[in-house]
Design a protein around this motif. Sequence first.
Motif, PDB file in Angstrom:
ATOM      1  N   GLU A  71       0.829  -1.205   0.000  1.00  0.00           N
ATOM      2  CA  GLU A  71       0.000   0.000   0.000  1.00  0.00           C
ATOM      3  C   GLU A  71       0.863   1.254   0.000  1.00  0.00           C
ATOM      4  N   ARG A  72       1.954   1.226   0.745  1.00  0.00           N
ATOM      5  CA  ARG A  72       2.844   2.389   0.725  1.00  0.00           C
ATOM      6  C   ARG A  72       3.452   2.583  -0.653  1.00  0.00           C
ATOM      7  N   HIS A  73       3.843   1.472  -1.308  1.00  0.00           N
ATOM      8  CA  HIS A  73       4.357   1.584  -2.674  1.00  0.00           C
ATOM      9  C   HIS A  73       3.315   2.205  -3.600  1.00  0.00           C
ATOM     10  N   ARG A  74       2.093   1.758  -3.462  1.00  0.00           N
ATOM     11  CA  ARG A  74       1.022   2.283  -4.313  1.00  0.00           C
ATOM     12  C   ARG A  74       0.804   3.772  -4.053  1.00  0.00           C
ATOM     13  N   VAL A  75       0.772   4.163  -2.794  1.00  0.00           N
ATOM     14  CA  VAL A  75       0.570   5.574  -2.463  1.00  0.00           C
ATOM     15  C   VAL A  75       1.719   6.420  -2.987  1.00  0.00           C
ATOM     16  N   TYR A  76       2.929   5.927  -2.791  1.00  0.00           N
ATOM     17  CA  TYR A  76       4.090   6.696  -3.242  1.00  0.00           C
ATOM     18  C   TYR A  76       4.101   6.826  -4.763  1.00  0.00           C
ATOM     19  N   ARG A  77       3.784   5.751  -5.466  1.00  0.00           N
ATOM     20  CA  ARG A  77       3.734   5.814  -6.929  1.00  0.00           C
ATOM     21  C   ARG A  77       2.661   6.795  -7.402  1.00  0.00           C
ATOM     22  N   GLN A  78       1.507   6.778  -6.738  1.00  0.00           N
ATOM     23  CA  GLN A  78       0.441   7.691  -7.119  1.00  0.00           C
ATOM     24  C   GLN A  78       0.846   9.147  -6.861  1.00  0.00           C
ATOM     25  N   LEU A  79       1.575   9.374  -5.771  1.00  0.00           N
ATOM     26  CA  LEU A  79       2.060  10.733  -5.505  1.00  0.00           C
ATOM     27  C   LEU A  79       3.023  11.186  -6.591  1.00  0.00           C
ATOM     28  N   LEU A  80       3.946  10.315  -6.990  1.00  0.00           N
ATOM     29  CA  LEU A  80       4.880  10.678  -8.047  1.00  0.00           C
ATOM     30  C   LEU A  80       4.148  10.993  -9.346  1.00  0.00           C
ATOM     31  N   ASP A  81       3.126  10.201  -9.669  1.00  0.00           N
ATOM     32  CA  ASP A  81       2.342  10.482 -10.877  1.00  0.00           C
ATOM     33  C   ASP A  81       1.636  11.832 -10.785  1.00  0.00           C
ATOM     34  N   LYS A  82       1.262  12.214  -9.561  1.00  0.00           N
ATOM     35  CA  LYS A  82       0.514  13.467  -9.404  1.00  0.00           C
ATOM     36  C   LYS A  82       1.405  14.685  -9.550  1.00  0.00           C
ATOM     37  N   ILE A  83       2.640  14.618  -9.064  1.00  0.00           N
ATOM     38  CA  ILE A  83       3.495  15.805  -9.099  1.00  0.00           C
ATOM     39  C   ILE A  83       4.514  15.755 -10.234  1.00  0.00           C
ATOM     40  N   THR A  84       4.546  14.651 -11.013  1.00  0.00           N
ATOM     41  CA  THR A  84       5.492  14.563 -12.128  1.00  0.00           C
ATOM     42  C   THR A  84       5.324  15.696 -13.130  1.00  0.00           C
ATOM     43  N   PRO A  85       4.078  16.142 -13.473  1.00  0.00           N
ATOM     44  CA  PRO A  85       3.972  17.252 -14.437  1.00  0.00           C
ATOM     45  C   PRO A  85       4.685  18.520 -14.002  1.00  0.00           C
ATOM     46  N   LEU A  86       5.017  18.658 -12.722  1.00  0.00           N
ATOM     47  CA  LEU A  86       5.702  19.868 -12.260  1.00  0.00           C
ATOM     48  C   LEU A  86       7.205  19.807 -12.520  1.00  0.00           C
ATOM     49  N   PHE A  87       7.691  18.649 -12.970  1.00  0.00           N
ATOM     50  CA  PHE A  87       9.124  18.488 -13.180  1.00  0.00           C
ATOM     51  C   PHE A  87       9.359  17.907 -14.568  1.00  0.00           C
ATOM     52  N   ASP A  88      10.536  18.204 -15.097  1.00  0.00           N
ATOM     53  CA  ASP A  88      10.899  17.653 -16.395  1.00  0.00           C
ATOM     54  C   ASP A  88      11.410  16.223 -16.267  1.00  0.00           C
ATOM     55  N   ASP A  89      12.023  15.924 -15.160  1.00  0.00           N
ATOM     56  CA  ASP A  89      12.636  14.607 -14.979  1.00  0.00           C
ATOM     57  C   ASP A  89      12.007  13.922 -13.769  1.00  0.00           C
ATOM     58  N   PRO A  90      11.238  12.848 -13.950  1.00  0.00           N
ATOM     59  CA  PRO A  90      10.610  12.175 -12.806  1.00  0.00           C
ATOM     60  C   PRO A  90      11.639  11.576 -11.850  1.00  0.00           C
ATOM     61  N   HIS A  91      12.801  11.176 -12.350  1.00  0.00           N
ATOM     62  CA  HIS A  91      13.827  10.634 -11.454  1.00  0.00           C
ATOM     63  C   HIS A  91      14.348  11.711 -10.515  1.00  0.00           C
ATOM     64  N   PHE A  92      14.533  12.912 -11.035  1.00  0.00           N
ATOM     65  CA  PHE A  92      14.929  14.025 -10.177  1.00  0.00           C
ATOM     66  C   PHE A  92      13.850  14.285  -9.128  1.00  0.00           C
ATOM     67  N   ASN A  93      12.606  14.167  -9.547  1.00  0.00           N
ATOM     68  CA  ASN A  93      11.475  14.363  -8.632  1.00  0.00           C
ATOM     69  C   ASN A  93      11.559  13.382  -7.463  1.00  0.00           C
ATOM     70  N   ALA A  94      11.778  12.105  -7.777  1.00  0.00           N
ATOM     71  CA  ALA A  94      11.855  11.085  -6.723  1.00  0.00           C
ATOM     72  C   ALA A  94      13.056  11.317  -5.812  1.00  0.00           C
ATOM     73  N   GLU A  95      14.189  11.726  -6.390  1.00  0.00           N
ATOM     74  CA  GLU A  95      15.368  11.975  -5.573  1.00  0.00           C
ATOM     75  C   GLU A  95      15.161  13.151  -4.628  1.00  0.00           C
ATOM     76  N   MET A  96      14.504  14.205  -5.120  1.00  0.00           N
ATOM     77  CA  MET A  96      14.245  15.352  -4.267  1.00  0.00           C
ATOM     78  C   MET A  96      13.364  14.958  -3.082  1.00  0.00           C
ATOM     79  N   LEU A  97      12.351  14.140  -3.353  1.00  0.00           N
ATOM     80  CA  LEU A  97      11.485  13.684  -2.275  1.00  0.00           C
ATOM     81  C   LEU A  97      12.276  12.863  -1.263  1.00  0.00           C
ATOM     82  N   ALA A  98      13.100  11.953  -1.755  1.00  0.00           N
ATOM     83  CA  ALA A  98      13.832  11.062  -0.861  1.00  0.00           C
ATOM     84  C   ALA A  98      14.852  11.814  -0.019  1.00  0.00           C
TER      85      ALA A  98
END
Length: 924
Positions: free
Chosen positions: A637-664
């Motif tokens: 469930e945590r994986h699902r929630v985290y993936r859904q969050l990344l999908d929601k805020i990905t349009p704000l960034f050009d690189d989704p990997h950078f997005n995940a690293e910033m969160l982490a």
Amino acid sequence: MALAVTLKSRDAIPGTVAYQVWSYQVSGTPGELPKDQRIALGLPTDIDVRDPSEYPTVAALAGTFVEDDPNGIRQYVGRTVGTAGSAVIAFVAPSTDATCEAILVKAPTGQAWVALPFTTLGSSPSHVQVLPAPRRGPAVFNGRPLSDFRGTLPYASEVVGVYQPLVGWLGALSTMRAAERGGGQPVPSREAFSSDAASTLDDGTFAALAEQAQAVAGSVSPIGMVNLFRQYFFEFDSFLGTPAGHLWLSPGGTVELVETSTRRTLVEKTAELSEETTRQTEETLSSQDDVADAVKESNANNTKLGVSATGGVNAPIYHAEASANFSTDSTVSKSSEETHKRSRTQSAKVSSQIKRNFKTTFKTVTETTDTSSRRYVVQNTTANLVNYELRRKMRKVGVQIQHIGSRLCWQVYLDDPGASLGLGELVHVVTAPDVTGIKKPEPPPVPQAKVVEFTGQFPILKYPGTKDGPDEDNADFVFLEGPPHDPPFQPDEPKGLMSYDRAHHIIAEAPFTAGPPAPGYSLAMAAVKSAQSGGKPCKFVAQECKVENAAAGQFRVTAKSLNVGDMNVIDLTFTLTWNPPATAQDPAQAQYLADLDAYEEQVGRIQREAYANAVRERLKLVSSVRPRSADDLRTEERHRVYRQLLDKITPLFDDPHFNAEMLAQTFDVDEMLYFVAPDYWKPHPDPGDISGNSISRNPVPRPPWVPQLPEPGTCWVDQIAGETVSGWYTRTGKSPDPERQPQPSSEAAAAADLCDAHPEWRLNYLITEETLPAPVGSSLGWRIQIDGDPRRNEFLNAAWVKAVFPVRPGHELQAIQWLDSTIEGHAALGRPYPFNPSTDPPEYQNKSVGEVLKLLAQKLAVTNTDPTRTVAQEKVFETGFDPLAGGFQPAQPYQIFDQWVEVLPTDQIVAVPVSYDPKTGQQL
């Protein structure tokens, strides 16, 4: 002047809490209390006053005595007066206080006691007064005082937390979500949340949104605070509880007892089918009766908790009300009260479950082969009847709660979180029903057309209305085209034949009736094969053989020419062609169809029985599927929630990997927690809209005898009507609505199915007498994962979840700045902070919400990275138990603030000899 008696003190005795030293002050004049005179208090005999010689180290008991009244009514506790006019009477008795009637007596040594009038506080002189005194009966021992266990190390611990949203910031993600669903207000763009007008709410759109969101300010705020607490469990002493049984032994008697202990846990659904519970059953003596383990299991199955992986362990997080106060002390205090209430209730609940689920049965036997049972041999070697009480040994477990830290958090809402989670599917092959014992009828052979011969007599008759008939043998006659009279043939006139000289006329036609070769056959055609007259062949040429009634075998033959032979009759041999009967009219086919219907009815009955049994078996298997590990389910469930969050805020960034690293880097993703919203937030059909064609989430499979597509007006989901007892599988069932049923106006109406008049439709779930209780949500039409737990089913059916990401220690200010500039904007951060002088620190005064938030982030960054705070968190593991005065106090950061004691039964039984007063029946 009368003597005065008052309770002076109650002093503890080292090593016991069941008994105390009770001291009474007796005051009077030297003449009333002369030196060396014996004086005593007369107390009821059922007060357990101990012999002072048992306590030689207690100075207050020096010179005291205990004497029994010869009449058995009272007991006297007293001393010899040392100083005229004053004396202190002390004795040891149970600690529990009460009141009783007492008398004051005096007597020189060796003489009888004489009662004296005396007073107590606010009373008139009397020979009998009511004094504060020990409780009657034996002392109740509940273990040693908590101070005796100072320094005891905890044997288990459990981390819990309380999450509290912080009001004041209008986050872009949550506010836009609320505006889209609320309607009536324009939805600003995400970029608008970063404008100066949004910061102070000068823009009319943001002012309207702030007013609209005022009631749910905690929902649109992107930040919150989680306070973490640790529960410690301490093993204190043990004592004997209430009696669990009783036995008596005559002199010289022997009794053998076999003790069988049975335990079950209510945390899991059933012991024999749950992998976790089976493990605990094997470790009965070490785990099942422990409140720490029960609290852990209760937390794992509590659907009202958020879950966070704190230090690699799933920690339950409670949700508190939103707060507009940013003071950490105030937040910790409110969170501690919430933790005290939830933890104390939970601990009491699981402790009571342990108590209720513990059962011991004693039986007297002469021989036993149960090697797993405990056997006791009790023998009475005295000359008296001996009574034994079998008392259970009780454990005393102490619980303390300590605040271990505060974390700043980012909260965000995610819709329909369980949409993409896969469900476990049970593989269960149903065996085809055995119908070999039923003989299928063989179809009859297909009837064929039959050609048979038939013999009939053609009479030689004079044509009516003519003068002469045939007058000689072997005369030839030919077909007469017209009647032998002037008018033409009438429709009902027979055809005729005439001789060559036209002088003689005979009838040219005759009817014949032939029987069918088999029932149901009909005549198709008739043809003349041969003719004889007088046993000799003769000439007969047929003009027509017309079938008049095929079913009756009737036909008519018209001759074209013939020879009259002996002028009597002509024997004609016909070839008749008979058509087979139609299928519906064929008796053999009708019998075959009847036999086939009976066969199919028997097969259908076996199929329906096999189908119902298959449904029953599958229900049993589904209900007994072992649930998966709660930790694994929460991880998914945590994986699902985290993936859904990344999908929601990905349009704000050009690189989704950078997005995940910033969160982490900024947020502790591994300790993410989430709160599940109940399913009633989801749009769903109103119960009144359910009809016979409604299909639930898990309908019963279509039976093999039902067509793939139902006919109009029918509903194939209700194919086991009459096979269920009420009404995981579900079915659409109906029952009469008692509020809408009309009164029957006739016997026919009364006999009709009233369910069809105004049915009340429901989406029911199926059960059998062997299935376990259905999961939570079955009556609500939830989607159920058969190997999930209640939390997973709630997650699957949730309208949304609130995901909360704790900020990494030391990154609090960085997280606020990142959220402000990148994700949430700074709407309302420029507004004045609502300062509360009673709870807020002075530096919050005259600051904006954003400035106070930064001060809070800076303070948390310092405290969360201070090594001394880590030492404070681990203090209990070094110094052990330290009694908390008062039991509870509002928490200070990193301090123990709550304490209570739980009493738990063990599986140990102690036989205690007791005696009873034969007159009163009371235990002595």
